[in-house]
Design an enzyme around this catalytic site. Structure first.
Site, PDB file in Angstrom:
ATOM      1  N   ASP A   1      36.646  68.782  47.408  1.00 17.74           N
ATOM      2  CA  ASP A   1      36.136  68.823  48.783  1.00 17.74           C
ATOM      3  C   ASP A   1      35.833  70.271  49.165  1.00 17.74           C
ATOM      4  O   ASP A   1      36.383  71.208  48.582  1.00 17.74           O
ATOM      5  CB  ASP A   1      37.182  68.269  49.757  1.00 17.74           C
ATOM      6  CG  ASP A   1      37.485  66.810  49.501  1.00 17.74           C
ATOM      7  OD1 ASP A   1      36.623  66.123  48.917  1.00 17.74           O
ATOM      8  OD2 ASP A   1      38.593  66.370  49.861  1.00 17.74           O
TER       9      ASP A   1
HETATM   10  N1  URA Z   1      41.562  64.724  46.468  1.00 19.62           N
HETATM   11  C1  URA Z   1      41.071  65.035  47.673  1.00 19.62           C
HETATM   12  O1  URA Z   1      41.374  64.392  48.665  1.00 19.62           O
HETATM   13  N2  URA Z   1      40.244  66.081  47.760  1.00 19.62           N
HETATM   14  C2  URA Z   1      39.910  66.859  46.700  1.00 19.62           C
HETATM   15  O2  URA Z   1      39.145  67.821  46.844  1.00 19.62           O
HETATM   16  C3  URA Z   1      40.431  66.512  45.443  1.00 19.62           C
HETATM   17  C4  URA Z   1      41.267  65.435  45.347  1.00 19.62           C
END
Ligand code: URA
Length: 228
Positions: A100
């Site tokens: 993310d």
């Molecule tokens: N899980 C998430 O919620 N976000 C990420 O960036 C990676 C794994």
């Protein structure tokens, strides 16, 4: 691969300039001038303006992803992680899975699709370790619930067994074997907590190099590449 593609992959020429170079007689295959781009190139020696061309070997890179960069190739709101690499390395590189925009830590990039697939394939269950900071102290039964597997909203199957290591009541290490969309945040939301910061430390046997500051990168070692 076709000769015109080979030229555009091994030089700065675009496909149409590669065609022009061919027409001008600037390309030799095994010592013979070739003017058409459709010839299949396998092991022949290809020269452009006399210079021998070679396909570069696959690239495998670890990046310490900073926050506010996206791990997709294009976005209107945020810069893409590829911008953190020198331009000559960027061509054809893909992120191995996504983080993310606000997640930091280990991101792998490669142009080797099969290698990337081995990490991402649900069948291979490649483990990923995250350091997670939580809004609320961890409730008592969360480790057991994660081990048993959780049904996340909108999913048909429960999550695979995940392992929790408690560092402080609001900081844990979580190891998961899959990569569903926003998985870590959704797992903690499912047990009534909230992730306030997320940092990936490890993928399979590849650990984020602690000499890399956010935004820095390095090539993987032979051992790291072979570990996948
Ligand atoms: N899980 C998430 O919620 N976000 C990420 O960036 C990676 C794994």
């Amino acid at each position: 691969m076709r000769l015109d593609r080979f030229l555009s992959e091994t030089t700065d020429l675009t496909r149409s300039f590669a065609k022009k170079a061919l027409h001008k007689g600037q390309v030799e295959v095994d010592g013979v001038i070739v003017k058409k781009g459709d010839m299949q190139i396998d092991k022949q020696a290809v020269r452009y303006q006399g210079k021998l061309l070679t396909l570069s070997s696959p690239r495998y890179i670890m990046l310490h992803k900073p926050a506010s960069y996206i791990s997709a190739t294009q976005d209107e709101d945020y810069p893409c992680v590829l911008r953190l690499l020198p331009e000559e390395l960027q061509r054809e590189l893909q992120c191995v899975g996504r983080l993310d925009v606000d997640t930091t830590g280990l991101l792998l990039l490669t142009d080797d699709g099969q290698w990337s697939h081995r990490i991402r394939s649900p069948k291979k269950a490649c483990s990923k370790v995250y350091r997670v900071d939580l809004d609320e102290p961890l409730a008592e039964n969360v480790a057991e619930r994660f081990t048993a597997g959780l049904m996340l909203h909108g999913e048909e199957k429960a999550t695979l067994p995940a392992t929790l290591e408690v560092i402080t009541p609001t900081r844990v290490l979580l190891t998961i074997q899959e990569g569903k969309y926003h998985q870590v945040k959704r797992m903690f939301a499912a047990v009534g907590n909230k992730v306030v910061s997320l940092h990936r430390l490890q993928i399979g046997h590849i650990t984020l190099d602690d000499t890399l500051a956010p935004g820095q990168w390095r090539h993987l070692t032979e051992e790291e590449i072979a570990s996948v």
